[in-house]
Scaffold this motif. Sequence first.
Motif, PDB file in Angstrom:
ATOM      1  N   GLU A  23       0.830  -1.207   0.000  1.00 34.59           N
ATOM      2  CA  GLU A  23       0.000   0.000   0.000  1.00 34.59           C
ATOM      3  C   GLU A  23       0.862   1.254   0.000  1.00 34.59           C
ATOM      4  O   GLU A  23       0.504   2.266  -0.599  1.00 34.59           O
ATOM      5  N   ALA A  24       2.016   1.180   0.673  1.00 37.58           N
ATOM      6  CA  ALA A  24       2.918   2.332   0.686  1.00 37.58           C
ATOM      7  C   ALA A  24       3.420   2.623  -0.724  1.00 37.58           C
ATOM      8  O   ALA A  24       3.395   3.761  -1.185  1.00 37.58           O
ATOM      9  N   VAL A  25       3.856   1.565  -1.407  1.00 38.85           N
ATOM     10  CA  VAL A  25       4.374   1.749  -2.761  1.00 38.85           C
ATOM     11  C   VAL A  25       3.270   2.267  -3.674  1.00 38.85           C
ATOM     12  O   VAL A  25       3.484   3.179  -4.480  1.00 38.85           O
ATOM     13  N   ALA A  26       2.068   1.700  -3.515  1.00 37.74           N
ATOM     14  CA  ALA A  26       0.950   2.156  -4.340  1.00 37.74           C
ATOM     15  C   ALA A  26       0.657   3.630  -4.073  1.00 37.74           C
ATOM     16  O   ALA A  26       0.268   4.373  -4.982  1.00 37.74           O
ATOM     17  N   ALA A  27       0.862   4.055  -2.827  1.00 36.54           N
ATOM     18  CA  ALA A  27       0.604   5.458  -2.495  1.00 36.54           C
ATOM     19  C   ALA A  27       1.739   6.357  -2.976  1.00 36.54           C
ATOM     20  O   ALA A  27       1.592   7.580  -2.996  1.00 36.54           O
ATOM     21  N   GLY A  28       2.852   5.758  -3.348  1.00 34.31           N
ATOM     22  CA  GLY A  28       3.966   6.562  -3.846  1.00 34.31           C
ATOM     23  C   GLY A  28       5.070   6.788  -2.833  1.00 34.31           C
ATOM     24  O   GLY A  28       5.736   7.808  -2.846  1.00 34.31           O
ATOM     25  N   ILE A  29       5.269   5.814  -1.937  1.00 37.11           N
ATOM     26  CA  ILE A  29       6.353   5.914  -0.959  1.00 37.11           C
ATOM     27  C   ILE A  29       7.284   4.715  -1.145  1.00 37.11           C
ATOM     28  O   ILE A  29       6.829   3.574  -1.220  1.00 37.11           O
ATOM     29  N   ALA A  30       8.569   4.972  -1.252  1.00 39.78           N
ATOM     30  CA  ALA A  30       9.548   3.897  -1.363  1.00 39.78           C
ATOM     31  C   ALA A  30      10.477   3.955  -0.163  1.00 39.78           C
ATOM     32  O   ALA A  30      10.638   5.002   0.450  1.00 39.78           O
ATOM     33  N   LEU A  31      11.084   2.808   0.156  1.00 41.75           N
ATOM     34  CA  LEU A  31      12.029   2.775   1.278  1.00 41.75           C
ATOM     35  C   LEU A  31      13.311   2.061   0.854  1.00 41.75           C
ATOM     36  O   LEU A  31      13.286   0.909   0.426  1.00 41.75           O
ATOM     37  N   VAL A  32      14.415   2.779   0.956  1.00 39.84           N
ATOM     38  CA  VAL A  32      15.729   2.156   0.786  1.00 39.84           C
ATOM     39  C   VAL A  32      16.160   1.761   2.185  1.00 39.84           C
ATOM     40  O   VAL A  32      16.454   2.616   3.009  1.00 39.84           O
ATOM     41  N   THR A  33      16.122   0.443   2.462  1.00 36.76           N
ATOM     42  CA  THR A  33      16.262   0.014   3.858  1.00 36.76           C
ATOM     43  C   THR A  33      17.707   0.055   4.328  1.00 36.76           C
ATOM     44  O   THR A  33      18.643   0.108   3.548  1.00 36.76           O
ATOM     45  N   GLU A  34      17.806  -0.041   5.629  1.00 37.29           N
ATOM     46  CA  GLU A  34      19.083  -0.013   6.316  1.00 37.29           C
ATOM     47  C   GLU A  34      19.924  -1.235   5.934  1.00 37.29           C
ATOM     48  O   GLU A  34      21.122  -1.151   5.778  1.00 37.29           O
ATOM     49  N   ASP A  35      19.250  -2.376   5.783  1.00 35.83           N
ATOM     50  CA  ASP A  35      19.962  -3.615   5.537  1.00 35.83           C
ATOM     51  C   ASP A  35      19.616  -4.131   4.146  1.00 35.83           C
ATOM     52  O   ASP A  35      18.674  -4.875   3.965  1.00 35.83           O
TER      53      ASP A  35
END
Lengths: 484, 313
Positions: A314-326
């Motif tokens: 749902e985050a990606v669909a809303a337009g939010i991406a995360l480059v994670t720590e690991d």
Amino acid sequence: MLLELNGIRKSFGGVHALTGGDLHVDAGQVHALIGENGAGKSTLMKIVAGMHRRDGGEMRLKGAAVDFARPAEAHRSGISMVHQESLLAPHLTVAENVFLGHELLRGPLADRRAMDEKTARLIAEHRFPLDAGRRVETLSPAQKQLVEIVRALQSDASLLIFDEPTSSLSESETVEVFKIVRQLRDRGKGIIYITHRLVELDEIADRVTILRDGETVHSCPRAEITTREIVHHMVGREVSAIYERGQLAPGKVKLKADLPGAAFELRAGEIVGIAGLMGAGRTELCQTLFGITPAHEGSIEVDGEKRAIGSPREAVAAGIALVTEDRQQTGLALDLPICANIVMAHLDAICSGGLVQAGAEEEVAERYRARLQIRAESIRRRARQLSGGNQQKVVIAKWLFRDTGVVLFDEPTRGIDVGAKAEVFALMEEMAAEGKALLMVSSELPELLQVADRILVMRNGAIVAELPRETTQQEIMHHAAVGA
Amino acid sequence: MKLQSGMLQRLLPFFSLIALFLILSIASPYFLTATNLSSVVRQTAVINIMALGMTLVIVAGGIDLSVGSILAFAGVMGTMTMVGSGSVLLGIAAGVLAGFVWGFANGFMITSLKIPPFIVTLGTLGIVRGLTLVVTDGLPVVGLPKEHSFLGEGTVGPAPFVLIVLVVCAAIVHVALHSTKLGRYTYAIGSNEEAAVYAGIPVGRYKIAIYAISGMLTGLAAMIETSRLMTGQPTAGVAYELQVIAAVVIGGGSLTGGEGTVIGTLIGAFIMGLLSNGSDLLGVNPYWQQAIIGAIIIMAVALDEARKRRFAT
């Protein structure tokens, strides 16, 4: 001379990892081993620790030629390695891990009590925030690193190898590690210290050896070389290490978070930094925004629209991406080709009639390889074969292709080398200039000050201050540690 | 140079199959006959079709131990429907549907209860077998319409009909695995499930779909089995899961996920089929067959691991 390596060579299936590794370590010395990822530092150290066997060259320990076939042999000769990525058994306790492979015995049985006591004593001696009886899986990355250190201390080695021990540690924990390293040195131990953080050299190194492309290119006392010269030796060319970010021109609000303890906005074209100590809730904030640990109260608006974000999907669909720590754990499918990783989050774009279009994947991947300068022989190579910096670029390429308006970066420069760091920052600026809104969590305050337009400081799970980009490290630390 | 020898090792299962074929052609005059070859195809079709589904499951990092039991359940359901309605097609549809239902149930339990697939399918292995025996009271379903024998025993021109069924299924699964979202996600999930979740992939939904497809293919295999025996046996398919998993693994599938291909699986299944056929022709004690296949599984995986280690860094 404690350890002497001359002209060490090693290749893996035709790839030359080391062509001329030289290293001379004295007892009572902290010897920093530096070089970009892929320069051969880890391979060289794995040979010393008996995890790899060299193809050629000479290795002497206290003057005698040695050749270790197994880690246990190196260990018996007094060499102990503190690993960067935890090689601990998660289901065992701290004490069990510390004594793993060299258990104390009473008759045929393991003497748990003795091991627990000895571990507890070592922990107390160094005042580590650890409990000998805890299971390792319940520990933080920093605590796991401490377990590795206790393990090396326990074995009473004469040569200790630290492989980026501070890469996952907070400021105060880093200071503690330095103290331990110095303590060990003063007791006459030889220490090889691998690091990416050049600032640490001033604090800790007596001597510096620099590897590039599998070869030792320079070695000298720390006092005789400047950081600039070191960088030059590492990359083999001039790098503008000091990165300057252009003037900020914030656009409309892309993300508006109204969460308990964290109410803020991200605007198009902005890079907002998040500072705080380990455990201040920075990663947790990213995970909430990305739907991994959804918020129970509060709201998240993207582009002015309220969005329910209960999962990464749902985050990606809303337009939010995360480059994670690991990135190895959550960012990449390591055994899939680079191209598969790049298109993973946006297959719809290259599908037609339910089928992935022939060649489209390669075309997209080649485009991003060129744009991000991902250094790989081919986009069909497994992501595992890339250096940390190039892996990070693949993760960023994945989200660039998905083209989300908001990108969260959690410790984006962890474990990547100087050259790649500058490239990642340049990319982030490019993304901001395109009108994306960026959030960057970092424990490296100089980097935050360099890159961020403004900095939010977190403490105990809440944002406690907002500072302009002209702020200082002292100011940030003040808010992060004690509050105004 | 390194790439070539890597390729060579990757093709090893294929060359082994060819070598086996050549050796048997020389060793036995009966091997290279139309009758024998079509009997090999018929014998291996059931395992082969089940293995196609298992390839998806294993590439996704899962495992399905219940396929043998599902084969029996689907066979019994399909044949009972066939006997009751008199319609062969309806019976086959019922069998496939029964397989689908259990595959779906496996996938649903794995994702919603968050139990490892090994455990869930170990459970359903027992549940499904038990239910099959309860429903049939342990007795085979008999009196199937004789047209049903065409599926397993019929020929189209010179080719056994099951070969056509197998080729069509294999082609569909191959395309699905390589060129659809489902396939790409299957590799992604198997390679690193957490990273797949973080990429915004609806992992749970795709896992359910994968197990459901595997169930459907097992349902189809069940109807082929009933067609060959012309009964619905509640005890059919015991220990088939092991042969099916072996076929995938010999063909290069990795039980840690992320690796495996349809072609590899087909080669794996045919290697086992030829070994068993060859042993029969050459008069090798059938007890030895099991031991040989076991040894081959270990050898195939050992070679594959050696290749991966050599070309990893």
